[in-house]
Design an enzyme around this catalytic site. Structure first.
Site, PDB file in Angstrom:
ATOM      1  CB  ILE B 157      -0.949   0.007   1.221  1.00 24.28           C
ATOM      2  CG1 ILE B 157      -1.754  -1.300   1.275  1.00 24.28           C
ATOM      3  CG2 ILE B 157      -1.851   1.233   1.182  1.00 24.28           C
ATOM      4  CD1 ILE B 157      -2.572  -1.600   0.029  1.00 24.28           C
ATOM      5  NE  ARG B 243      -5.886  -0.087 -15.950  1.00 24.83           N
ATOM      6  CZ  ARG B 243      -7.225  -0.138 -16.073  1.00 24.83           C
ATOM      7  NH1 ARG B 243      -7.842   0.463 -17.062  1.00 24.83           N
ATOM      8  NH2 ARG B 243      -7.955  -0.789 -15.202  1.00 24.83           N
ATOM      9  NE  ARG B 268      32.850   5.434 -23.343  1.00 31.32           N
ATOM     10  CZ  ARG B 268      33.909   5.027 -22.668  1.00 31.32           C
ATOM     11  NH1 ARG B 268      34.667   5.893 -22.026  1.00 31.32           N
ATOM     12  NH2 ARG B 268      34.197   3.741 -22.610  1.00 31.32           N
ATOM     13  CD  GLN B 336      24.255  -3.391 -23.556  1.00 33.77           C
ATOM     14  OE1 GLN B 336      23.802  -3.695 -22.453  1.00 33.77           O
ATOM     15  NE2 GLN B 336      25.303  -4.006 -24.086  1.00 33.77           N
ATOM     16  CG  PHE B 338      25.291   5.552 -19.430  1.00 31.77           C
ATOM     17  CD1 PHE B 338      24.166   5.962 -20.130  1.00 31.77           C
ATOM     18  CD2 PHE B 338      25.902   6.456 -18.573  1.00 31.77           C
ATOM     19  CE1 PHE B 338      23.667   7.250 -19.975  1.00 31.77           C
ATOM     20  CE2 PHE B 338      25.407   7.750 -18.412  1.00 31.77           C
ATOM     21  CZ  PHE B 338      24.289   8.142 -19.121  1.00 31.77           C
ATOM     22  CD  GLU B 363      -2.580   3.156 -10.247  1.00 33.98           C
ATOM     23  OE1 GLU B 363      -2.347   4.044  -9.428  1.00 33.98           O
ATOM     24  OE2 GLU B 363      -3.532   3.232 -11.046  1.00 33.98           O
TER      25      GLU B 363
END
Lengths: 259, 382
Positions: B157, B243, B268, B336, B338, B363
């Site tokens: 909860i 939802r 990178r 992946q 990184f 939910e």
């Protein structure tokens, strides 16, 4: 107290800027304009004064084109301003500061104003002329670079401070006056969701800029972005020691700042 | 043609949420993830700005937003921290049964004081013996004069240890399965309400989750929502409304993963050029961008349908299911991208994978969503 705050829509700091096809101004296509920096601090100052002096009203005034100018006025209303006036610049893409000040002064002259606040300069052009020009045009004293403006009811004057090199000046100013404010000294509040929704329905008074101003006193010649920066190197490391070793190596061998 | 542009009002709501997410939530996201701290000061600020009781009409002190507007806000918040967002929006779920099933008197009495100050509420449906099989819940509600007496235990909860109000689903007739389920509003202060200890979770660690035991809790019949046996459809209608914002929450996590991956790929360098110039990485980024956009558009479509009066069961299940699967996939690809750094907790992307995982489960688990989608879909062909 009737407090007028002049605000200006400026490009959001995260906007990617481009020159317009005329090569002289900012291409505003797709640019998000916001109430930013100095003007936020000016609105916050007005709201603080309003809270301190019962019966006060805050009236925001902006000069510029649709829809951005109306949007920043709504932002100020969401923060707590009571009234808003949009001085419509029509199709004008860029206004020199004196022209903007004339348009603002004409609008301010028609409404009650015990105090006129603005950012000490705008967040984009940073010319810093509007506060001084407003003082001249409205024939009232003007001050700039102020923080922490208060109303001294007993003395019947304003008091404010100016941070200066290695100290702070304290000034008093009569009513009415124009004050340009520093940025970010008063932690401007954030508009709340219900106030934002309410601001969408607020009425904004619109006035056309009075008679076309005389030919601009200054004109922009070229608008260029700084050349892209090159040569930045990302140091990858596993430990701070390794980072320091690599950095020293680069400073010595490549940048040659150390012998 | 559909119009995908936002109104100026929607843009300003999104700006508010973005600013709050960046300045208040993001700086604490890593720390709360590491320590599992429940950053109540942030939730109080969210309440103060009107970012908490989004679905509650303004006449009861909420923000009175439609589902599209809620989704715009939730996506921005989740970009900064999925766990904090779960705690910020838990009131929407907990209060929705009151909005849908409460009388005018109950809404006024229960919602107005609740929304006037910072309070948290919890939606108590799931039980230890089963979450997806909500019809088989065992928490009992026995009638005793003008009261009911509640006995049973709820689990997983959200916000339960900090909540002051619980909407509780219990059965007045276990033999009747879902036809015996009845909804109640129970204050934390009622005798016999016992929240459990905060669970240690894989993700959403800034949120708080626990069991709640109801030990002979006396609830006035005036705090029952609807009639005896009307609780199950009320729970389902509640989830139909709430939802879709979970789809937005998942989209926010996915967008954050893409943003981190793209920024990293440009910086990178391998084999003498940024990895963004390697086709293998470009394909990843392209797939991630497709998934994020599809998740957002399905979410907006479901939200728009509900705002235009649709029941939204099919649309919201599709949105929630797709967006949560997309979030997991995009977060995985971000890690992946990184490489080894992505697996390190020092970098922000592994948290996104752990946070994304829950959106496939809570939910309504995605298996249930697919069951619902198939059922609704086949009705169209029957």
């Amino acid at each position: 107290m009737e407090i007028v705050v002049c605000v200006k829509p400026v490009p959001d700091a995260e906007t990617r800027l481009r020159a317009a096809s005329d090569g002289r101004t900012l291409d505003s296509e797709g640019v998000k304009f916001v109430l930013a920096g100095y003007d936020e601090s000016a609105v916050e100052q007005a709201l603080l004064l309003k809270e301190a002096v019962p019966g006060s009203k805050v009236h925001v005034v902006a000069y510029g084109p649709a829809p951005r100018t109306e949007e920043v006025l709504r932002s100020a209303i969401a923060l707590g301003a009571d009234l808003a006036t949009w001085v419509d610049a029509g199709a004008e893409r860029w206004a020199d500061p004196i022209r903007a000040a004339r348009a603002l002064a004409a609008a301010i002259a028609t409404v009650p104003h015990d105090l006129v606040l603005c950012g000490k300069h705008s967040g984009d052009d940073e010319a810093g002329l509007v506060a001084a020009a407003l003082g001249e045009l409205l024939s009232v004293p003007d001050f700039s670079c102020a923080v922490d403006l208060r109303w001294d009811a007993a003395q019947g004057h304003f008091q404010f401070r100016r941070p200066v090199e290695r100290g702070t000046e304290t000034w008093t100013a009569p009513l009415p006056c124009v004050v340009g404010l520093q940025q970010a000294w008063n932690d401007p509040r954030t508009a709340k969701l219900p106030a934002i929704l309410k601001s969408r329905k607020a009425t904004i008074a619109r006035t056309a800029a009075s008679s076309p101003a005389p030919s601009p006193s200054v004109t922009p010649e070229r608008f260029e972005l700084p050349p892209p920066r090159t040569g930045a190197k990302l140091i990858e490391y596993r430990t701070p020691e390794e980072a320091a070793q690599k950095l020293v190596h680069l400073l010595r061998e490549e940048a040659k700042v150390f012998p | 043609m559909p119009d995908f542009s936002l109104t100026a009002e929607q843009e300003s709501l999104r700006d508010l949420a973005r600013r709050f997410a960046r300045t208040e939530m993001a700086p604490h996201a890593a720390e709360c993830d590491r320590t599992g701290r429940f950053p109540e000061e942030i939730y109080r600020k969210a309440f103060g700005l009107g970012l908490m009781n989004l679905n509650v009409p303004t006449e009861y002190g909420g923000s009175g937003l439609g589902v599209v507007d809620q989704c715009l806000i939730v996506e921005e918040l989740a970009h900064a921290c999925g766990g904090m967002t779960t705690s910020v929006i838990a009131n929407c779920l907990a209060l929705e049964p009151i909005l849908l099933g409460g009388t005018a008197e109950q809404k006024h009495r229960l919602l107005t004081p609740f929304c006037a100050e910072y309070h948290l509420a919890s939606f108590c449906l799931t039980e230890p013996s089963g979450g997806s099989d909500a019809g088989g819940l065992t928490t009992r509600a026995r009638r005793d004069g003008d009261h009911y007496v509640l006995d049973g235990e709820k689990c997983f909860i959200t916000n339960a240890p900090h909540a002051s109000l619980y909407t509780v689903f219990a059965t007045v007739d276990p033999g009747a399965r879902h036809r015996g389920i009845t909804a109640f509003v129970v204050p934390r202060s009622a005798e016999g309400v016992v929240p459990g200890k905060d669970e240690e979770k894989m993700g959403h660690r800034a949120s708080s989750t626990s069991t709640v035991r109801f030990e002979g809790v006396r609830v006035p019949a005036t705090d029952r929502l609807g009639a005896d046996g009307e609780g199950f459809p009320l729970a389902m209608r509640t989830l139909d409304q709430t939802r879709t914002p979970i789809g937005a929450l998942a989209t926010g996590i996915a967008q954050a993963a893409l943003d981190h991956a793209a920024a990293y790929a440009l910086k990178r360098v391998t084999f003498g050029k940024p990895i963004a110039e390697h086709q293998a990485i470009q394909i990843k980024l392209a797939n991630m961008a497709q998934a994020v956009r599809a998740a957002r558009l399905l979410t907006w479509h479901a939200a728009w349908s509900i705002d235009h009066g649709a029941k939204g069961t099919l649309e919201s299940s599709i949105a929630k299911c797709f967006a949560s699967d997309a979030a997991l996939r995009v977060a995985d690809e971000a890690i992946q991208t990184f490489g080894g750094y992505g697996y390190m907790k020092e970098y922000p992307v592994e948290k996104l994978l752990r946070d994304a995982k829950l959106t496939q489960i809570y939910e309504g688990a995605n298996e249930i969503q697919r069951t619902v989608i198939a059922r609704e879909l086949l009705q169209l062909y029957a």
